[in-house]
Design a protein around this motif. Sequence first.
Motif, PDB file in Angstrom:
ATOM      1  N   PHE A 186      10.116  -6.133  48.914  1.00  0.00           N
ATOM      2  CA  PHE A 186       9.777  -5.155  47.871  1.00  0.00           C
ATOM      3  C   PHE A 186      10.255  -5.624  46.498  1.00  0.00           C
ATOM      4  CE2 PHE A 186      11.815  -1.453  45.624  1.00  0.00           C
ATOM      5  CZ  PHE A 186      10.662  -0.953  45.039  1.00  0.00           C
ATOM      6  N   ALA A 189       8.246  -8.581  45.064  1.00  0.00           N
ATOM      7  CA  ALA A 189       6.923  -8.182  44.581  1.00  0.00           C
ATOM      8  C   ALA A 189       7.020  -7.430  43.254  1.00  0.00           C
ATOM      9  CB  ALA A 189       6.231  -7.309  45.630  1.00  0.00           C
ATOM     10  N   HIS A 208      -0.028  -2.541  41.435  1.00  0.00           N
ATOM     11  CA  HIS A 208       0.684  -3.435  42.351  1.00  0.00           C
ATOM     12  C   HIS A 208       2.123  -2.961  42.603  1.00  0.00           C
ATOM     13  CE1 HIS A 208      -2.304  -6.571  42.968  1.00  0.00           C
ATOM     14  NE2 HIS A 208      -2.622  -6.479  41.686  1.00  0.00           N
ATOM     15  N   ALA A 212       3.695  -1.873  46.229  1.00  0.00           N
ATOM     16  CA  ALA A 212       4.941  -2.444  46.755  1.00  0.00           C
ATOM     17  C   ALA A 212       5.922  -1.341  47.142  1.00  0.00           C
ATOM     18  CB  ALA A 212       5.567  -3.370  45.710  1.00  0.00           C
ATOM     19  N   GLN A 215       4.755   0.177  50.389  1.00  0.00           N
ATOM     20  CA  GLN A 215       4.975  -0.760  51.492  1.00  0.00           C
ATOM     21  C   GLN A 215       6.443  -0.783  51.910  1.00  0.00           C
ATOM     22  OE1 GLN A 215       3.371  -4.247  49.631  1.00  0.00           O
ATOM     23  NE2 GLN A 215       1.271  -3.868  50.330  1.00  0.00           N
TER      24      GLN A 215
END
Length: 316
Positions: A186, A189, A208, A212, A215
């Motif tokens: 994480f 990213a 984006h 992240a 995720q």
Amino acid sequence: MLILYVLTILLECLNAVSCSATLNPKPQRNIEQVTIADLYDDDDQTPKPRTQSAEDIEFEPVMTLTKDKEKLVVVKNINCEDFSKYAMNCTVEAALMYNSSRKSPPMPAKVGDWCKAIRHLTNCAIDWNSDCKDVTESHFNEESIRGHMHVVNNVCDDEWFLSRYDVLPMCIDGASDAWENCYTIFKTAVDDQKNTTHEWTHFETHFHMCCARAQFRRCTLDALFDMPEVCPYEQAVTLQKFSVIVSEGDVFQDCDTNMMYVNCPGGDPRPTGKSLAKLMNADTFNQNYRKKSSAIRYHVSIFVLVFVIVLCGLLK
């Protein structure tokens, strides 16, 4: 009916004892003879879990390292000509306060130092932006500052959350590798996006970064709720809440409005129905707890009944 039966037997026993006491009176203890120790015979002496208080994690003034790198001194005047050096000093000082290279959640005993380091970074950024705004265009990102403050408010200043966090040592220890792996992916990213542009709210960057963040939450959710022997349900919920707060601190943006998660790299990062079922099984957990409690109460009632019958037999 069972309770009424117990009460009836108990009353009969009391009558028998009363009669016996009348025939064989015993000397009474004067109330003035009661000692302080007698008052605390039943007091629970087990140590209570340590919780963080506001006094443990006070705001620290902006600090900088001296030449010997051992003694910290208060900086009264900021050199606004060297942003990189100032930022590096703040980072090093915060690292010394926390004194840990792990990216996993801090142990309860270290959460005070962890919070102190975050407060220090926040103060550093606020002081620079305030004192140097008319001298240089270099500045700390306001969104990053608000993210740090969000973590401080929702972890460090939340006594209720800290009291729940205080019982997590075994859960944190058992889940640290999995959690750190999730966070490393994480953080990498997010930093890649932040280093690309200063406009973190730009549509593409925002997209984006939110992907992240989602995720990371999915990663910790799947990990924490898949190890019940290490992290019981309640503890997994607390640690997942910590994960959510930390992710909001790193990506302090509105990721709920107009987000097309289905287009995220690697697919939709939102939890599946199976993952959500693990998180939302509180009802099942409470039902099982109530069943166990009812069974315990039933067995206690039976025990009391047997005890009263035996006691009456001895008194007679």
